[in-house]
Design a protein around this motif. Sequence first.
Motif, PDB file in Angstrom:
ATOM      1  N   SER A 128      -2.684   4.587   2.707  1.00 12.22           N
ATOM      2  CA  SER A 128      -3.618   3.549   2.281  1.00 12.22           C
ATOM      3  C   SER A 128      -3.311   2.231   2.984  1.00 12.22           C
ATOM      4  O   SER A 128      -2.220   2.028   3.487  1.00 12.22           O
ATOM      5  CB  SER A 128      -3.531   3.321   0.765  1.00 12.22           C
ATOM      6  OG  SER A 128      -3.912   4.470   0.066  1.00 12.22           O
ATOM      7  N   TYR A 132     -10.544  10.598   6.297  1.00 11.70           N
ATOM      8  CA  TYR A 132      -9.614   9.735   5.586  1.00 11.70           C
ATOM      9  C   TYR A 132      -8.308  10.472   5.328  1.00 11.70           C
ATOM     10  O   TYR A 132      -8.288  11.694   5.202  1.00 11.70           O
ATOM     11  CB  TYR A 132     -10.213   9.265   4.260  1.00 11.70           C
ATOM     12  CG  TYR A 132     -11.403   8.363   4.457  1.00 11.70           C
ATOM     13  CD1 TYR A 132     -11.230   7.025   4.767  1.00 11.70           C
ATOM     14  CD2 TYR A 132     -12.689   8.862   4.362  1.00 11.70           C
ATOM     15  CE1 TYR A 132     -12.313   6.196   4.967  1.00 11.70           C
ATOM     16  CE2 TYR A 132     -13.788   8.033   4.562  1.00 11.70           C
ATOM     17  CZ  TYR A 132     -13.590   6.708   4.863  1.00 11.70           C
ATOM     18  OH  TYR A 132     -14.660   5.893   5.071  1.00 11.70           O
ATOM     19  N   LEU A 144      -8.216   4.069   1.473  1.00 12.77           N
ATOM     20  CA  LEU A 144      -7.560   5.111   2.254  1.00 12.77           C
ATOM     21  C   LEU A 144      -7.683   4.810   3.737  1.00 12.77           C
ATOM     22  O   LEU A 144      -8.718   4.291   4.191  1.00 12.77           O
ATOM     23  CB  LEU A 144      -8.201   6.470   1.965  1.00 12.77           C
ATOM     24  CG  LEU A 144      -7.913   7.068   0.596  1.00 12.77           C
ATOM     25  CD1 LEU A 144      -8.700   8.361   0.416  1.00 12.77           C
ATOM     26  CD2 LEU A 144      -6.428   7.329   0.413  1.00 12.77           C
ATOM     27  N   PHE A 189      -7.270  -1.754  -2.293  1.00  9.71           N
ATOM     28  CA  PHE A 189      -6.721  -0.847  -1.298  1.00  9.71           C
ATOM     29  C   PHE A 189      -7.792   0.156  -0.896  1.00  9.71           C
ATOM     30  O   PHE A 189      -8.739   0.393  -1.637  1.00  9.71           O
ATOM     31  CB  PHE A 189      -5.524  -0.072  -1.873  1.00  9.71           C
ATOM     32  CG  PHE A 189      -4.408  -0.956  -2.327  1.00  9.71           C
ATOM     33  CD1 PHE A 189      -3.398  -1.311  -1.460  1.00  9.71           C
ATOM     34  CD2 PHE A 189      -4.364  -1.436  -3.622  1.00  9.71           C
ATOM     35  CE1 PHE A 189      -2.365  -2.138  -1.867  1.00  9.71           C
ATOM     36  CE2 PHE A 189      -3.337  -2.258  -4.046  1.00  9.71           C
ATOM     37  CZ  PHE A 189      -2.337  -2.610  -3.169  1.00  9.71           C
ATOM     38  N   ALA A 232       0.834  -1.206   0.000  1.00 12.69           N
ATOM     39  CA  ALA A 232       0.000   0.000   0.000  1.00 12.69           C
ATOM     40  C   ALA A 232       0.864   1.251   0.000  1.00 12.69           C
ATOM     41  O   ALA A 232       1.933   1.291   0.603  1.00 12.69           O
ATOM     42  CB  ALA A 232      -0.915   0.004   1.224  1.00 12.69           C
TER      43      ALA A 232
END
Length: 111
Positions: free
Chosen positions: A26, A80, A57, A55, A22
């Motif tokens: 993320s 986020y 956030l 993936f 990631a």
Amino acid sequence: MNCEQASFVVDAGTLLQFKASAAVGSDFVGWVGACNDDSNCTVEPNTGLTLTAKFMLKQLNLNYNVTTGGVVQKNVATNYYGELVTFTLIPDEGYRVIRSVQGDCPVGQWA
């Protein structure tokens, strides 16, 4: 391989290994297709094999405290990574907002 979509030819019996990593901000949440939810995936390819890494956030906890004299509202319910959050300070009658910032946020980021 670092790409959004790939197509390639390999010899029969060749094992392909994929690792999901990631980006900052993320989290890897799992594979769709030929692998389970482990971040490392090894498959023996066949015709039409599809594999997708998913993936999302990172969700952040954003806390604030009002002791007296008004309320604070923010523009989003869930925060986020990388998202701009706006706070609206609403003083009660007889109170006023005094600029005060604590923590890692420089005063220049507050209006």
